[in-house]
Design an enzyme around this catalytic site. Structure first.
Site, PDB file in Angstrom:
ATOM      1  NE  ARG A 210      -3.610  -2.148   2.792  1.00  0.00           N
ATOM      2  CZ  ARG A 210      -3.389  -3.247   3.500  1.00  0.00           C
ATOM      3  NH1 ARG A 210      -2.226  -3.393   4.141  1.00  0.00           N
ATOM      4  NH2 ARG A 210      -4.299  -4.195   3.594  1.00  0.00           N
TER       5      ARG A 210
ATOM      6  CG  HIS B 298      -4.888   0.615  -4.315  1.00  0.00           C
ATOM      7  ND1 HIS B 298      -4.358   0.522  -3.055  1.00  0.00           N
ATOM      8  CD2 HIS B 298      -5.889  -0.309  -4.368  1.00  0.00           C
ATOM      9  CE1 HIS B 298      -5.011  -0.392  -2.353  1.00  0.00           C
ATOM     10  NE2 HIS B 298      -5.943  -0.919  -3.133  1.00  0.00           N
TER      11      HIS B 298
ATOM     12  NE  ARG C  44      -3.291  -3.599  -1.473  1.00  0.00           N
ATOM     13  CZ  ARG C  44      -2.711  -4.278  -0.489  1.00  0.00           C
ATOM     14  NH1 ARG C  44      -1.401  -4.343  -0.417  1.00  0.00           N
ATOM     15  NH2 ARG C  44      -3.439  -4.893   0.426  1.00  0.00           N
TER      16      ARG C  44
ATOM     17  CE1 TYR D  18      -6.367  -7.394  -6.980  1.00  0.00           C
ATOM     18  CE2 TYR D  18      -6.345  -8.436  -4.818  1.00  0.00           C
ATOM     19  CZ  TYR D  18      -6.264  -7.300  -5.604  1.00  0.00           C
ATOM     20  OH  TYR D  18      -6.102  -6.065  -5.016  1.00  0.00           O
TER      21      TYR D  18
END
Length: 302
Positions: free
Chosen positions: A157, A252, A255, A287
């Protein structure tokens, strides 16, 4: 004869004002206690949402608010996207839950509302491996190259990256790793390859306090202060625009890209969960939808 003395209008008004002041003080203390227990980023977001809500309902107390007030607030703010509504509802619900636990309220008015349905935008915010390689290669700053590569390599993050110090960088025998302080001050270790370890260590030479373990890895120029989240966001955005990608690209996205690429390479979901610092594996499984693998139409020849 005994005569009952009735309070005057002025006395009634004074009593009401004193009562209102007491309620205000009590609710101010409740709100301060509630916010104090949150992380800085969460505290900032919650405080903003709650202030705007009660500015709309000026004069209302926590005990006055019903589910109808929340519905009316959303109807009077048509500019709010579904994701923003969900965030506001979450902020209020968290506050009301806290007040119920403190026995100041009997119930949480948000619990009577239907969930705010938000479209998951993750699949639209994934960069390919090739796109990230180009972003790194065309970045003129060596430090920024290391920064972008680390974001992609570890799935950190942005707040976690900003807070990294050289003391978080460790070597044990032939193993290299980072000690990361995540949400709720929970720590986790993330393994590094030798190249990443060497690159991060190389930044010591340009550090404000050379060799000082308390020096930030990514710091402001000429100052031993960590880079701000906004600064990191600008670095990533400029790198994306430089290679012709959307100006909406943010840290982000790296990520999301990390998790998707790891799944593509067959990495175990539990390892991805630990690396990303997800409290629940349910969060990590989203994901799998971004990278679906097989399709029921694979064998349909047309």
């Amino acid at each position: 004869m005994y005569m009952e003395l009735k309070p005057t209008n002025q006395q009634n008004e004074l009593a009401l004002k004193e009562s209102a002041t007491e309620v205000l003080l009590e609710e101010t203390k409740l709100l301060a206690t509630f916010l104090y227990q949150k992380t800085p980023n969460t505290r900032k977001a919650y405080e903003s949402d709650i202030k705007k809500f009660f500015a709309f309902y000026r004069g209302k107390t926590l005990r006055d608010i019903t589910s109808a007030h929340i519905v009316v607030y959303f109807k009077n703010h048509p500019e709010l996207k579904e994701s923003s509504k969900a965030r506001v509802k979450s902020s209020l619900s968290s506050l009301f839950k806290f007040c119920v636990r403190q026995r100041y309220l009997i119930e949480n008015p948000c619990s009577f509302l239907d969930p705010v349905r938000v479209i998951d935008q993750t699949q639209f915010r994934v960069l390919s491996h090739e796109e990230l390689v180009r972003m790194i290669e065309l970045e003129p700053s060596v430090r920024n190259q290391i920064l972008i590569r680390l974001l992609y390599k570890t799935g950190l993050r942005v707040s976690e990256l900003c807070s990294l110090k050289f003391s978080n960088l460790r070597k044990r025998k032939n193993s290299y790793f980072l000690i990361v302080v995540g949400k709720g001050n929970k720590t986790r270790t993330i393994g590094l390859d030798e190249r990443s370890y060497a690159e991060l260590n190389s930044l010591k030479e340009s550090s404000h306090s050379r060799g000082n373990a308390d020096s930030y890895i990514f710091r402001q120029k000429h100052r031993n202060l960590c880079l701000s989240r906004v600064s990191v966001w600008k670095i990533v955005k400029k790198a994306a625009i430089r290679v012709g990608l959307s100006e909406k690209v943010s840290p982000h996205w790296t990520r999301h890209s990390h998790a998707t690429k790891a799944l593509e390479l067959g990495e175990d979901l539990r390892i991805i969960q630990h690396t990303l610092g997800h409290e629940s594996i349910v969060t990590t499984t989203k994901y799998a939808k971004v990278f679906p693998g097989k399709s029921s139409g694979d064998k349909i020849d047309i």
